[in-house]
Scaffold this active site. Structure first.
Site, mmCIF file in Angstrom:
data_model
loop_
_atom_site.group_PDB
_atom_site.id
_atom_site.type_symbol
_atom_site.label_atom_id
_atom_site.label_comp_id
_atom_site.label_asym_id
_atom_site.label_seq_id
_atom_site.Cartn_x
_atom_site.Cartn_y
_atom_site.Cartn_z
ATOM 1 N N LYS A 70 39.629 27.157 41.258
ATOM 2 C CA LYS A 70 39.334 28.477 41.825
ATOM 3 C C LYS A 70 38.113 29.127 41.176
ATOM 4 C CE LYS A 70 41.227 33.011 42.784
ATOM 5 N NZ LYS A 70 42.378 33.903 42.687
ATOM 6 N N HIS A 161 42.024 37.023 33.670
ATOM 7 C CA HIS A 161 41.958 38.234 34.474
ATOM 8 C C HIS A 161 40.951 39.224 33.888
ATOM 9 C CE1 HIS A 161 46.254 37.548 36.233
ATOM 10 N NE2 HIS A 161 45.332 36.870 36.883
ATOM 11 N N TYR A 170 49.829 41.454 38.600
ATOM 12 C CA TYR A 170 49.960 40.056 39.026
ATOM 13 C C TYR A 170 51.358 39.503 38.758
ATOM 14 C CZ TYR A 170 48.889 35.023 39.066
ATOM 15 O OH TYR A 170 48.885 33.678 39.309
#
Length: 187
Positions: A70, A161, A170
């Site tokens: 990602k 993050h 989250y």
């Protein structure tokens, strides 16, 4: 209640007894599927980073080194003693070049859809409430890491993050904290 996320957002599995129930269920059905669940909740990795792993990536090392699909970021994660023991048992009869989570059709790992089906079916069979999917594994890791250590900064770093508030949202902690605070509030 999911105040800040869409209704399709998956949740962590908060109940430790349910986690054990899922492990037991999966172990009875498929050692590979049990190991997928166990690996996911103990590594904190995304499913897209777990599925392409091979035996040689995890068997002879103290740290798992992954380039996240990602983000493209390199991650180095210690293999905990619990995970190391599971890896040793699971890979005992595997070749170094074998995928950790091979498709039964052979030659490649299971797909993200297959992983979702495994996790979703197990959660359903064990009566786990809430939206469950492949990301549940990562969120479950995060939720229980936070519950044990209360170190949001460390968890933020582990997950990559941008802020503590993103990490708490989250893993669903913000919702839990608000629910708990409001439960006993009255005027």
């Amino acid at each position: 209640m999911n105040r800040r996320r869409g209704t399709n957002a998956v949740e962590p599995i908060r109940n430790l007894e349910k986690i054990q129930e899922i492990k037991d269920y999966l172990l009875r059905r498929s050692y590979r599927d049990y190991f997928l669940f166990t690996f996911g909740i103990n590594s904190g990795l995304r499913i897209s980073d777990i599925l392409p792993l091979r035996v040689m990536d995890v068997k002879y090392t103290k740290h798992l080194k992954v380039r996240e699909k990602k983000t493209g970021n390199a991650r180095k994660i210690i293999i905990t003693e619990t995970l190391k023991n599971e890896i040793e048992k699971y890979t005992r009869r595997s070749a170094d070049s074998d995928y950790l989570f091979p498709s039964r059709k052979g030659g490649y790992p299971i797909s993200r859809v297959q992983a979702w089906q495994i996790i979703h079916e197990a959660a359903k069979a064990c009566n786990v409430e809430g939206a469950i999917g492949t990301h549940t594994l990562r969120k479950t890791f995060g939720y229980h890491f936070y519950q044990r250590y209360k170190d949001v900064a460390m968890l933020q770093y582990i997950f990559g993050h941008s802020s503590p508030s993103v990490t708490l949202r989250y893993i669903g902690i913000n919702d839990d904290m608000v629910d708990e605070a409001l439960k006993s509030f009255s005027l």
